[in-house]
Design a protein around this motif. Structure first.
Motif, PDB file in Angstrom:
ATOM      1  N   ASP A 172       4.275   3.782   8.431  1.00 49.15           N
ATOM      2  CA  ASP A 172       3.328   2.676   8.257  1.00 49.15           C
ATOM      3  C   ASP A 172       3.637   2.107   6.881  1.00 49.15           C
ATOM      4  OD1 ASP A 172       1.201   0.951   7.992  1.00 49.15           O
ATOM      5  OD2 ASP A 172      -0.329   2.421   8.522  1.00 49.15           O
ATOM      6  N   GLU A 195       1.556  -0.825  15.207  1.00 52.89           N
ATOM      7  CA  GLU A 195       0.787  -1.852  14.488  1.00 52.89           C
ATOM      8  C   GLU A 195       1.626  -3.109  14.284  1.00 52.89           C
ATOM      9  OE1 GLU A 195      -0.158  -0.805  10.401  1.00 52.89           O
ATOM     10  OE2 GLU A 195      -1.777  -2.291  10.346  1.00 52.89           O
ATOM     11  N   ASP A 221       1.960  -5.372   6.986  1.00 54.19           N
ATOM     12  CA  ASP A 221       1.451  -4.036   7.328  1.00 54.19           C
ATOM     13  C   ASP A 221       1.916  -3.733   8.752  1.00 54.19           C
ATOM     14  OD1 ASP A 221      -0.032  -1.721   7.583  1.00 54.19           O
ATOM     15  OD2 ASP A 221      -1.990  -2.725   7.665  1.00 54.19           O
ATOM     16  N   PHE A 252       0.890  -1.177   0.000  1.00 54.30           N
ATOM     17  CA  PHE A 252       0.000   0.000   0.000  1.00 54.30           C
ATOM     18  C   PHE A 252       0.921   1.219   0.000  1.00 54.30           C
ATOM     19  CE2 PHE A 252       0.931  -1.225   4.313  1.00 54.30           C
ATOM     20  CZ  PHE A 252       1.250  -0.021   4.942  1.00 54.30           C
ATOM     21  N   GLU A 310      -3.724  -2.251  15.702  1.00 54.89           N
ATOM     22  CA  GLU A 310      -3.095  -0.954  15.435  1.00 54.89           C
ATOM     23  C   GLU A 310      -3.811   0.223  16.097  1.00 54.89           C
ATOM     24  OE1 GLU A 310      -3.636   0.405  11.304  1.00 54.89           O
ATOM     25  OE2 GLU A 310      -4.339  -1.617  10.835  1.00 54.89           O
ATOM     26  N   THR A 366       3.363  -0.650  11.634  1.00 54.08           N
ATOM     27  CA  THR A 366       3.533   0.774  11.959  1.00 54.08           C
ATOM     28  C   THR A 366       4.405   0.920  13.192  1.00 54.08           C
ATOM     29  OG1 THR A 366       1.297   1.227  11.141  1.00 54.08           O
ATOM     30  CG2 THR A 366       2.340   2.939  12.462  1.00 54.08           C
TER      31      THR A 366
HETATM   32 MN    MN Z   1      -0.600  -0.034   8.437  1.00 51.65          MN
END
Ligand code: MN
Ligand code: GLY
Ligand code: MN
Length: 355
Positions: free
Chosen positions: A214, A332, A225, A183, A318, A227
């Motif tokens: 992130d 996260e 994913d 992402f 998160e 953070t």
């Molecule tokens: Mn994230």
């Protein structure tokens, strides 16, 4: 059972004669195809992968369990669909109500004569939540590379470097290591760190900033994913207090996340812990989401979702606190639900780092 067999068993159990899978996350989950356009026509004992001529070769390589077909100009998709629906003798076709627009539904109804289209929830949405061992291994690998990216960034996080320069480092790191971002990464510093999804800017890092990263990557289509929030220079008492409370919420929620609990209750736990310091009002989003072929995969840990937690699911946890004019903290991690509770897949340290 592979994912195709799991779906076909589900169609059989629910007396669904045929399903068109058109959400690309679901298509990838089912077939391995990672192109931007395609659909799978599936019956309890057969199926076909349909795409267009841009992806003829790619579909042939990636789709192992189904025959692939592609169409080219001047044939339209719906004409092509009609041919395959007829060849498979489908008279009732369930379509994904969250994907097919009202316009497509009307035009398909006209072209697919003799076929009843049934707008329905795609069952893959739920099936996708429970991961196979192979899927867990791929997410785990993606998590290891995300941890390594943060390690790589650490010496580069200093006064004067801009958020955009750090963004480039993230993208290059994943490319150089045989991966891609899962992402658009977030790099948000100072007051900008109070934007939960702060788009990186040309702002340079300054002493006294919180800076939130992130980021995540994909391994064979499976996402990570993670953070982490750091402080540039010496942390103030306020930095430490906010950070410690977010960390307490995060670690407590991970401890509580196991098969048999409800995601709504774990979200509520995060808010209770943040409220010990009057911080819950700064936590606007949900606690987490499912993770898989999509970074926001099926499932939500949220106050508004009745979400049973089951073995084999992968979740992000998160919590965050975002104080306008001051800054924000989010921490996260990604976890897989196991027989003994859960296993954390991301491992980058969580104590507050002063850089
Ligand atoms: Mn994230
Ligand atoms: N990276 C977006 C999110 O954490 O949900
Ligand atoms: Mn996330």
């Amino acid at each position: 059972m592979n994912n195709l067999q799991r779906l076909q068993a589900n169609l059989r159990e629910n007396s669904i004669p045929a399903l068109m899978v058109s959400n690309m996350g679901n298509v990838q989950w089912l077939t391995g195809f990672t192109g931007s356009f395609g659909a799978a026509l599936i019956t309890p004992d057969s199926g076909r992968m349909l795409t267009d001529s841009r992806y003829t070769v790619q579909a042939g390589e990636q789709v192992q369990d189904l025959p692939s077909f592609s169409f080219a100009s001047p044939t339209s998709f719906v004409e092509f669909l009609h041919r395959h629906v007829s060849e498979l003798d489908i008279s009732t076709l369930h379509i994904d109500e969250s994907q097919v627009t009202v316009g497509s539904y009307h035009s398909w109804t006209k072209v697919l004569k003799g076929v009843t289209l049934v707008p329905d929830e795609d069952p893959i949405h739920k099936l996708r939540m429970v991961k196979t061992a192979r899927e867990v291994a791929l997410v785990q690998e993606a998590c290891q590379l995300a941890d390594a990216c943060l390690e790589f960034l650490l010496p580069k996080i200093k006064v004067g470097v801009t958020e955009n320069e750090l963004l480039l480092e993230i993208e290059l790191f994943f490319r150089r290591n045989g991966s891609v971002i899962s992402f658009p990464p977030i790099v948000a510093s100072g007051e900008r760190s109070a934007r939960p999804h702060g788009v990186p800017s040309d702002k340079p890092l300054e002493t006294g900033d919180f800076v939130t990263f992130d980021l995540g990557c994909k391994i064979q289509g499976y996402c990570s994913d993670i953070t982490r929030t750091f402080v540039i220079g010496k942390a103030t008492e306020r930095h430490k207090e906010v950070y410690a409370q977010v960390l307490k919420a995060e670690t407590s929620c991970i401890e509580a996340l196991k098969a048999g609990v409800n995601g709504r209750d774990v979200d509520a736990l995060a808010r209770r812990i943040l409220d010990e310091k009057g911080l819950a009002k700064y936590f606007g989003h949900g606690l987490g989401h499912g993770l898989g072929t999509l970074v926001h995969d099926s499932g939500r840990l949220s106050s508004t979702v009745d979400q049973p937690i089951e073995l084999g699911q992968i979740w992000t946890v998160e919590p965050g606190v975002y104080i306008e004019g001051f800054g924000g903290v989010r921490i996260e991690d990604d976890v897989v639900i196991t027989e003994t509770g859960n296993e954390i897949l991301t491992h980058f340290p969580k104590e507050l780092l002063e850089l």
